[in-house]
Scaffold this active site. Structure first.
Site, PDB file in Angstrom:
ATOM      1  N   ASN A  76       0.868  -1.176   0.000  1.00  0.00           N
ATOM      2  CA  ASN A  76       0.000   0.000   0.000  1.00  0.00           C
ATOM      3  C   ASN A  76       0.906   1.227   0.000  1.00  0.00           C
ATOM      4  O   ASN A  76       1.466   1.576   1.031  1.00  0.00           O
ATOM      5  CB  ASN A  76      -0.891  -0.043   1.255  1.00  0.00           C
ATOM      6  CG  ASN A  76      -1.701   1.229   1.429  1.00  0.00           C
ATOM      7  OD1 ASN A  76      -1.820   2.026   0.507  1.00  0.00           O
ATOM      8  ND2 ASN A  76      -2.253   1.416   2.622  1.00  0.00           N
TER       9      ASN A  76
ATOM     10  N   LYS B 118       0.200   4.306  -0.355  1.00  0.00           N
ATOM     11  CA  LYS B 118      -0.403   5.534   0.184  1.00  0.00           C
ATOM     12  C   LYS B 118      -0.122   6.690  -0.782  1.00  0.00           C
ATOM     13  O   LYS B 118      -0.132   6.491  -1.994  1.00  0.00           O
ATOM     14  CB  LYS B 118       0.097   5.776   1.604  1.00  0.00           C
ATOM     15  CG  LYS B 118      -0.048   4.507   2.478  1.00  0.00           C
ATOM     16  CD  LYS B 118       0.167   4.707   3.923  1.00  0.00           C
ATOM     17  CE  LYS B 118      -0.031   3.391   4.654  1.00  0.00           C
ATOM     18  NZ  LYS B 118       0.089   3.501   6.087  1.00  0.00           N
TER      19      LYS B 118
ATOM     20  N   GLY C 194       2.548   2.507  10.724  1.00  0.00           N
ATOM     21  CA  GLY C 194       3.496   3.607  10.540  1.00  0.00           C
ATOM     22  C   GLY C 194       4.203   4.030  11.811  1.00  0.00           C
ATOM     23  O   GLY C 194       4.870   5.059  11.841  1.00  0.00           O
TER      24      GLY C 194
HETATM   25  P1  PGA Z   1       2.888   0.433   7.635  1.00  0.00           P
HETATM   26  O1  PGA Z   1       1.422   0.658   7.009  1.00  0.00           O
HETATM   27  O2  PGA Z   1       3.422  -0.838   7.083  1.00  0.00           O
HETATM   28  O3  PGA Z   1       3.674   1.653   7.198  1.00  0.00           O
HETATM   29  O4  PGA Z   1       2.712   0.387   9.123  1.00  0.00           O
HETATM   30  C1  PGA Z   1       0.548  -0.432   6.816  1.00  0.00           C
HETATM   31  C2  PGA Z   1      -0.731   0.070   6.229  1.00  0.00           C
HETATM   32  O5  PGA Z   1      -1.159   1.177   6.579  1.00  0.00           O
HETATM   33  O6  PGA Z   1      -1.376  -0.618   5.408  1.00  0.00           O
END
Ligand code: PGA
Length: 254
Positions: free
Chosen positions: A11, A13, A170
């Protein structure tokens, strides 16, 4: 891990425009094809066409980060399922915690998005997960229960669940293997009630939240963890590829 083929989904984002998307996918494809793992990347909407072109026949899937519940209309800023499938998109994430907390998405809008995506033949990755306050108040399972209420209206064959504890997204803070397995097993029992044992057994439940190469193997080795939805660590080809390898090792029983 079980007989379910692991799924590793990135993902991105709000990262990677067209040029960065091309560079990433070209580098990623060097490490494919992946025999025992399904790989999906979810770039921003504006990079999907470019990604679709590069991924044609490449063995990796393409996902969008959201999908609207109507086919067309006055919905400023939204994208419909038909617009995505026209580009060659096969997957869509719905109900991500950032959509819920920052953009007002609810359990109801998440379900509507999932149903509409499935009607257009998208496989939806439906995200659930509790906040830290909810976990500390002992409400994790009540929250998960509420978030997947109504899921039985969906087609289990075009559904993937992602358990993403909000406090782990995150933050660098990961759920322990016990916490992840406990939540995944709980979700699978609820899926059994919704869809029956065979469909629940076939349905993949991904873990998400600071999943990275250093913790991928132990998390992906849990019996009910069928892959990962990866944010930060999916932006770098080496770390994303390392997570794919960890999934393949787990599937092979190593
Ligand atoms: P992250 O995000 O791996 O940066 O913690 C996971 C997500 O939001 O799908």
């Amino acid at each position: 891990m079980s007989s379910r083929t692991p799924l590793i989904a990135g993902n991105w984002k709000m990262h990677k425009g067209v040029a960065d998307t091309s560079a990433f996918i070209e580098a990623l494809l060097q490490s494919g094809p992946w025999e025992a793992v399904d790989v999906v990347v979810c770039p921003p909407f504006t990079s999907l066409a470019q990604a679709a072109m590069l991924l044609t026949d490449a063995g990796a899937g393409l996902g969008a980060q959201n999908v609207h519940w109507e086919e067309t209309g006055a919905f400023t800023g939204e994208v419909s399922a038909a617009m995505l499938t026209e580009l060659g998109v096969q997957w869509a994430i719905v109900g991500h915690s950032e959509r819920r907390t920052l953009f007002g998405e609810t359990d109801q809008t998440t379900l509507k998005r999932a149903a509409c995506g499935q009607r257009a033949d998208l496989t939806v990755i439906c995200c659930v997960g509790e906040t830290l306050a909810e976990r500390e108040a002992g409400q994790t399972f009540t929250v998960l229960d509420r978030q997947i209420d109504g899921l039985e209206a969906l087609d289990p064959g075009k559904l993937v669940l992602a358990y993403e504890p909000v406090w782990a997204i995150g933050t660098g803070r990961t759920a322990t293997t016990e916490q992840a397995q406990e939540a995944h097993a709980f979700l699978r029992r609820r899926l059994e009630r919704a869809f029956g044992p065979a469909a629940a057994d076939a349905l993949r439940i991904l873990y998400g939240g600071s999943l990275k190469p250093s913790n991928a193997h132990e998390l992906l080795a849990q019996p009910d963890v069928d892959g990962g939805l990866i944010g930060g660590a999916s932006l770098d080809v080496d770390s994303f590829s390392a997570i794919i390898r960890a999934a393949a090792d787990c599937a092979a029983g190593d």
